[in-house]
Design an enzyme around this catalytic site. Sequence first.
Site, PDB file in Angstrom:
ATOM      1  N   ARG A 184      24.730  67.576 -46.715  1.00 24.44           N
ATOM      2  CA  ARG A 184      24.598  66.812 -45.474  1.00 24.44           C
ATOM      3  C   ARG A 184      24.378  65.348 -45.839  1.00 24.44           C
ATOM      4  O   ARG A 184      23.362  64.981 -46.427  1.00 24.44           O
ATOM      5  CB  ARG A 184      23.432  67.315 -44.626  1.00 24.44           C
ATOM      6  CG  ARG A 184      23.253  66.557 -43.313  1.00 24.44           C
ATOM      7  CD  ARG A 184      22.022  67.058 -42.568  1.00 24.44           C
ATOM      8  NE  ARG A 184      21.896  66.403 -41.277  1.00 24.44           N
ATOM      9  CZ  ARG A 184      21.320  65.205 -41.089  1.00 24.44           C
ATOM     10  NH1 ARG A 184      20.846  64.528 -42.128  1.00 24.44           N
ATOM     11  NH2 ARG A 184      21.255  64.676 -39.878  1.00 24.44           N
ATOM     12  N   SER A 253      22.636  74.977 -35.147  1.00 23.49           N
ATOM     13  CA  SER A 253      21.306  74.433 -34.876  1.00 23.49           C
ATOM     14  C   SER A 253      20.914  74.730 -33.432  1.00 23.49           C
ATOM     15  O   SER A 253      21.724  74.555 -32.515  1.00 23.49           O
ATOM     16  CB  SER A 253      21.297  72.914 -35.080  1.00 23.49           C
ATOM     17  OG  SER A 253      21.496  72.581 -36.432  1.00 23.49           O
ATOM     18  N   LYS A 282      14.818  62.920 -40.501  1.00 27.74           N
ATOM     19  CA  LYS A 282      15.609  62.914 -39.282  1.00 27.74           C
ATOM     20  C   LYS A 282      14.691  62.695 -38.088  1.00 27.74           C
ATOM     21  O   LYS A 282      13.624  63.305 -38.000  1.00 27.74           O
ATOM     22  CB  LYS A 282      16.347  64.257 -39.150  1.00 27.74           C
ATOM     23  CG  LYS A 282      17.483  64.268 -38.147  1.00 27.74           C
ATOM     24  CD  LYS A 282      18.254  65.581 -38.236  1.00 27.74           C
ATOM     25  CE  LYS A 282      19.430  65.611 -37.265  1.00 27.74           C
ATOM     26  NZ  LYS A 282      20.181  66.887 -37.345  1.00 27.74           N
TER      27      LYS A 282
END
Length: 364
Positions: A184, A253, A282
């Site tokens: 990611r 998610s 995040k």
Amino acid sequence: MDSHSRETAYRILDASANRVFEGLRTIEEFYRFGLDDAEGTEQIKTMRHQLADAMKQIDRRDLLHSRDTDADVGTTIETTQEYKRSKLVDVLAAASQRVQQSLRTIEEYGKTIDGRFAKQVEAIRYRSYTVLKDCELKAIRNDRVTRLAVATLYALVDCMDSDVSLRMYVASLCEAGVDIIQLRDKNAPDRLLVQRGLVIAESLRDTNALFIMNDRADLAVLTRSDGVHVGQDELTVEQTRRIVGDELLVGVSTHDVEQVHQAIASGADYIGCGPTFPSKTKSFDSHAGIAFLEAVHRETKSTPRPAFAIGGIDASNLQQVAQAGFHRIAVTAAIHQAADPFAAARELKQQLTELRSRQSSGTK
């Protein structure tokens, strides 16, 4: 055809037929006991019987008289890969190749004896391409689903500064017990993601760890990943499947119970649940928290899926996650930003194992 040539042809036919029958039986057993797939088992069984019927056109006494295993020079020739089968999917791939190659051999040498026999074998060979393709793809998916089912520690990584550093980092995570590695990196260009993805895929090839590409179904295919993880703003599971097919894993998610039920209903292989705590990597407008994990644990008992708690989880709060019914976690900073990532990953894996063991034994 002279007698020596005829005996040679029969000897080749006998050996090749045995290889086909052995290969088909190897595949049939996987369909039967590995996949509990009655239709696949029947297809392979039918193929065996079709070949057996075709072989009746060749006098079995001639085949047996031509057999001379003790004098077969091929029995003493070995390759380095011949006895290396690290996964069931490797067994299936080898068996499929053996069947197809041997069918072609029977067909070609069979032409010297009976053209009609060769034609029958040709039809079986063409059929095998479709049936064995299905088998291998199912074996690949079965292997991934099996590894996913026992996975507890999921680590997210970025592209890092080089192929070498990423390769070394991934190797250390695997050694520490990480089960799934997701690439990611929102700031990386596509070409770099593909390059680094291929590095991860190659690094994990001979391990039991899974490689997941974040967001991008197209890059998951290009990097030969084991799956792709999508968020609520990315492609749906159905749209993702159109790109990656059925053999790749698809994770989703989720941030509330409704999204969890939707992900499961749409066929997601696993779900990420969070954010649980404030994250160091995040930012979120709100946090679903421990209450969300408890709700997921409570409301998905009839439709279970591997579920990974994510968001701000580390060794200091892992017990809270476990008390909510979660023994699978996905982390970034807890490992990547640790002074010793290897030690951090190993500690998390040990804690997960101990917490699950305590729950199973009923101790606190």
